[in-house]
Design a protein around this motif. Structure first.
Motif, PDB file in Angstrom:
ATOM      1  N   GLY A  15     -54.400  38.519  48.490  1.00 28.63           N
ATOM      2  CA  GLY A  15     -55.279  38.781  49.237  1.00 28.63           C
ATOM      3  C   GLY A  15     -54.238  38.332  51.059  1.00 28.63           C
ATOM      4  O   GLY A  15     -54.047  38.965  51.825  1.00 28.63           O
ATOM      5  N   PHE A  16     -53.635  37.110  50.497  1.00 29.59           N
ATOM      6  CA  PHE A  16     -52.710  36.359  51.485  1.00 29.59           C
ATOM      7  C   PHE A  16     -51.138  37.572  51.972  1.00 29.59           C
ATOM      8  O   PHE A  16     -51.032  38.169  52.645  1.00 29.59           O
ATOM      9  CB  PHE A  16     -52.512  34.784  51.764  1.00 29.59           C
ATOM     10  CG  PHE A  16     -53.221  34.332  51.254  1.00 29.59           C
ATOM     11  CD1 PHE A  16     -54.125  34.125  52.565  1.00 29.59           C
ATOM     12  CD2 PHE A  16     -53.337  34.021  49.950  1.00 29.59           C
ATOM     13  CE1 PHE A  16     -54.945  33.208  52.739  1.00 29.59           C
ATOM     14  CE2 PHE A  16     -54.383  32.602  50.658  1.00 29.59           C
ATOM     15  CZ  PHE A  16     -55.393  32.461  51.634  1.00 29.59           C
ATOM     16  N   LEU A  30     -56.821  35.825  45.235  1.00 34.05           N
ATOM     17  CA  LEU A  30     -56.758  35.361  46.717  1.00 34.05           C
ATOM     18  C   LEU A  30     -55.463  35.634  47.079  1.00 34.05           C
ATOM     19  O   LEU A  30     -55.244  35.623  48.517  1.00 34.05           O
ATOM     20  CB  LEU A  30     -57.507  33.739  45.990  1.00 34.05           C
ATOM     21  CG  LEU A  30     -57.593  33.172  47.917  1.00 34.05           C
ATOM     22  CD1 LEU A  30     -58.853  34.188  48.740  1.00 34.05           C
ATOM     23  CD2 LEU A  30     -57.378  32.291  47.981  1.00 34.05           C
ATOM     24  N   TYR A  67     -59.309  46.425  60.414  1.00 35.00           N
ATOM     25  CA  TYR A  67     -59.896  46.578  59.274  1.00 35.00           C
ATOM     26  C   TYR A  67     -60.753  47.899  58.998  1.00 35.00           C
ATOM     27  O   TYR A  67     -60.923  47.249  57.835  1.00 35.00           O
ATOM     28  CB  TYR A  67     -59.812  45.158  58.480  1.00 35.00           C
ATOM     29  CG  TYR A  67     -59.549  44.319  58.762  1.00 35.00           C
ATOM     30  CD1 TYR A  67     -58.561  44.173  57.909  1.00 35.00           C
ATOM     31  CD2 TYR A  67     -59.266  43.478  59.659  1.00 35.00           C
ATOM     32  CE1 TYR A  67     -56.588  42.875  57.817  1.00 35.00           C
ATOM     33  CE2 TYR A  67     -58.496  42.392  59.852  1.00 35.00           C
ATOM     34  CZ  TYR A  67     -57.299  42.195  59.045  1.00 35.00           C
ATOM     35  OH  TYR A  67     -55.961  40.962  59.095  1.00 35.00           O
ATOM     36  N   ASP A 126     -51.999  40.549  53.719  1.00 32.54           N
ATOM     37  CA  ASP A 126     -52.227  40.277  55.562  1.00 32.54           C
ATOM     38  C   ASP A 126     -50.166  40.497  55.315  1.00 32.54           C
ATOM     39  O   ASP A 126     -50.693  40.132  56.682  1.00 32.54           O
ATOM     40  CB  ASP A 126     -52.916  39.096  55.608  1.00 32.54           C
ATOM     41  CG  ASP A 126     -54.669  39.625  56.189  1.00 32.54           C
ATOM     42  OD1 ASP A 126     -54.972  40.219  56.301  1.00 32.54           O
ATOM     43  OD2 ASP A 126     -55.276  38.598  55.809  1.00 32.54           O
ATOM     44  N   GLN A 145     -67.528  39.099  53.908  1.00 28.67           N
ATOM     45  CA  GLN A 145     -66.214  39.687  55.295  1.00 28.67           C
ATOM     46  C   GLN A 145     -66.875  40.683  55.772  1.00 28.67           C
ATOM     47  O   GLN A 145     -65.998  40.835  56.780  1.00 28.67           O
ATOM     48  CB  GLN A 145     -65.531  39.825  53.628  1.00 28.67           C
ATOM     49  CG  GLN A 145     -63.513  40.079  54.225  1.00 28.67           C
ATOM     50  CD  GLN A 145     -63.225  38.830  55.235  1.00 28.67           C
ATOM     51  OE1 GLN A 145     -63.418  37.786  54.836  1.00 28.67           O
ATOM     52  NE2 GLN A 145     -62.364  39.240  56.232  1.00 28.67           N
ATOM     53  N   TYR A 199     -59.778  44.970  49.659  1.00 33.91           N
ATOM     54  CA  TYR A 199     -59.695  44.127  50.533  1.00 33.91           C
ATOM     55  C   TYR A 199     -60.516  42.833  50.751  1.00 33.91           C
ATOM     56  O   TYR A 199     -59.985  41.192  50.468  1.00 33.91           O
ATOM     57  CB  TYR A 199     -59.371  44.076  52.032  1.00 33.91           C
ATOM     58  CG  TYR A 199     -58.830  43.212  53.275  1.00 33.91           C
ATOM     59  CD1 TYR A 199     -57.240  42.909  52.966  1.00 33.91           C
ATOM     60  CD2 TYR A 199     -59.679  42.871  54.131  1.00 33.91           C
ATOM     61  CE1 TYR A 199     -56.744  41.659  53.877  1.00 33.91           C
ATOM     62  CE2 TYR A 199     -59.832  42.157  55.266  1.00 33.91           C
ATOM     63  CZ  TYR A 199     -58.102  41.250  54.355  1.00 33.91           C
ATOM     64  OH  TYR A 199     -58.123  40.126  56.002  1.00 33.91           O
ATOM     65  N   CYS A 200     -61.425  43.092  50.784  1.00 31.82           N
ATOM     66  CA  CYS A 200     -62.912  42.058  51.466  1.00 31.82           C
ATOM     67  C   CYS A 200     -62.774  41.197  49.863  1.00 31.82           C
ATOM     68  O   CYS A 200     -63.166  40.133  49.909  1.00 31.82           O
ATOM     69  CB  CYS A 200     -64.367  42.663  51.345  1.00 31.82           C
ATOM     70  SG  CYS A 200     -63.943  43.575  52.813  1.00 31.82           S
ATOM     71  N   HIS A 206     -60.560  40.670  48.250  1.00 27.81           N
ATOM     72  CA  HIS A 206     -59.429  39.886  47.523  1.00 27.81           C
ATOM     73  C   HIS A 206     -59.213  38.748  48.728  1.00 27.81           C
ATOM     74  O   HIS A 206     -58.260  37.238  48.067  1.00 27.81           O
ATOM     75  CB  HIS A 206     -57.915  40.359  47.659  1.00 27.81           C
ATOM     76  CG  HIS A 206     -57.227  40.719  46.565  1.00 27.81           C
ATOM     77  ND1 HIS A 206     -56.732  40.872  45.764  1.00 27.81           N
ATOM     78  CD2 HIS A 206     -57.420  42.181  46.736  1.00 27.81           C
ATOM     79  CE1 HIS A 206     -56.566  40.974  44.518  1.00 27.81           C
ATOM     80  NE2 HIS A 206     -56.824  42.626  45.080  1.00 27.81           N
ATOM     81  N   VAL A 207     -59.910  38.906  49.483  1.00 28.88           N
ATOM     82  CA  VAL A 207     -59.815  37.572  50.802  1.00 28.88           C
ATOM     83  C   VAL A 207     -61.444  37.104  50.553  1.00 28.88           C
ATOM     84  O   VAL A 207     -61.495  36.024  51.224  1.00 28.88           O
ATOM     85  CB  VAL A 207     -59.458  37.529  52.368  1.00 28.88           C
ATOM     86  CG1 VAL A 207     -57.876  38.416  52.287  1.00 28.88           C
ATOM     87  CG2 VAL A 207     -60.808  39.091  52.564  1.00 28.88           C
ATOM     88  N   CYS A 214     -58.207  26.442  49.206  1.00 27.72           N
ATOM     89  CA  CYS A 214     -58.819  27.932  50.222  1.00 27.72           C
ATOM     90  C   CYS A 214     -57.665  28.138  50.828  1.00 27.72           C
ATOM     91  O   CYS A 214     -56.585  28.059  52.337  1.00 27.72           O
ATOM     92  CB  CYS A 214     -59.600  28.850  50.094  1.00 27.72           C
ATOM     93  SG  CYS A 214     -60.036  28.898  48.663  1.00 27.72           S
ATOM     94  N   ASP A 259     -54.272  29.716  53.658  1.00 30.72           N
ATOM     95  CA  ASP A 259     -54.296  30.204  55.465  1.00 30.72           C
ATOM     96  C   ASP A 259     -53.505  29.479  55.784  1.00 30.72           C
ATOM     97  O   ASP A 259     -52.867  30.232  55.729  1.00 30.72           O
ATOM     98  CB  ASP A 259     -55.845  30.416  55.146  1.00 30.72           C
ATOM     99  CG  ASP A 259     -56.526  31.355  55.710  1.00 30.72           C
ATOM    100  OD1 ASP A 259     -55.620  32.230  56.266  1.00 30.72           O
ATOM    101  OD2 ASP A 259     -57.590  31.719  56.179  1.00 30.72           O
TER     102      ASP A 259
END
Length: 315
Positions: free
Chosen positions: A118-119, A115, A192, A122, A174, A137-138, A140-141, A48, A52
């Motif tokens: 989610g990137f 996951l 957000y 962003d 999150q 969103y929460c 996925h991240v 992870c 990131d």
């Protein structure tokens, strides 16, 4: 091109170094797990963290540089992740950590891909329009990481009820993070908070922090903190499915992070005057309390249906 296969011990050692550099809190909390679970948590963290860092141009969460080649970075993350999921030796410790994690836990590939999605959000500078968008969103991240952590703790991939509760904890974390970081994010040009909420309160997204809107923004902080509390409460009912030490770690984390959301909600318009956190002494208190809760978890959190009004992760 082939790579020599590194030993599991070498990959785990590198993952341990990664967590020590990237998250002192998570590194400390991981000590509550049994050794096998702890190592899998480190493996998951390393992957992870690497994703990131590649996405944001950082080094272990530090020194964000801003990136101009977002799509190429996402393509790199995706290609290396897909290789690891296929059992290929990637030759980079973080992606080989995922290869081991997937093999040892029966990781459904969809979770790893969720996951990465989610990137992508962003990278697109995505913003939520509705409350449902916020949950998506929460998930996925963070929610998906909760589900993957449950696999690390030995929860079978087909135990959807427990994985849903684990996802709830990620959502709670999150939502608390977003509540705490409203001002910091706004100063960095990010928001957000769902556009629907801002419209309802008459707050312009590009001027969130103006004193004229602070009381109304405080109400949205309270709303986020209260939503985080609902997901945290739901997550606790997943702990009877875990071993004692895993349940202890989860309940300690729930208490520590839950305190952040509760503090933001309690402070209202003053929530962003200083960064809300939890002191070392308070963390120890939550760890002690969680020990008792883990001991009595079957009585405290008896089998029950999950609240049907809560958003549910995709299957």
């Amino acid at each position: 091109m082939t790579h020599d296969q590194p030993s599991r011990d070498a990959i785990v050692a590198t993952a341990q170094e990664s967590i020590a550099r990237g998250s002192k809190s998570f590194a400390a909390a991981s000590q509550l797990f049994e050794p096998a679970v702890r190592e899998r948590a480190w493996l998951l963290y390393a992957w992870c963290r690497a994703c990131d860092d590649i996405a944001d141009g950082q080094d272990h969460g530090h020194g964000m540089t801003g990136v101009s080649d977002g799509p190429a970075r996402l393509a790199e993350i995706t290609a290396k992740t897909e290789a690891a999921l296929a059992g290929v030796v990637v030759g980079e410790p973080a992606f080989d950590a995922l290869r081991l994690f997937a093999a040892e836990t029966g990781l459904p590939p969809a979770l790893a891909r969720d996951l990465i999605a989610g990137f992508a959000l962003d990278a697109e500078g995505w913003r939520p329009r509705t409350e449902r968008d916020l949950y998506q969103y929460c998930y996925h991240v963070a929610g998906v990481v909760g589900s993957m952590m449950a696999l690390a703790m030995g929860v079978p991939a087909d135990d959807h009820a427990t994985l849903d509760r684990a996802c709830d904890l990620g959502l709670a974390f999150q939502l608390a993070n977003i509540a705490r970081d409203v001002a910091e994010d706004a100063r960095a040009g990010r928001c957000y908070l769902p556009q629907d909420w801002l419209d309802e309160m008459g707050i312009p997204a590009d001027d969130l922090l103006a004193p004229a809107y602070r009381d109304r923004l405080g109400l949205l902080g309270e709303r986020l903190g209260s939503l985080a509390g609902r997901y945290e409460a739901s997550a606790r009912f997943g702990t009877p499915a875990l071993s004692f030490r895993s349940a202890w770690a989860v309940l300690a984390a729930a208490g520590i992070y839950g305190a952040i959301g509760r503090k933001v909600a309690a402070l209202g318009p003053r929530a962003w005057d200083v960064r809300v956190g939890t002191s070392g002494a308070a963390k120890l208190g939550f760890i002690r309390r969680a020990f008792g809760e883990a001991t009595r978890r079957k009585a405290l959190y008896p089998p029950s249906l999950r609240d049907a009004t809560l958003w549910t992760r995709p299957r």
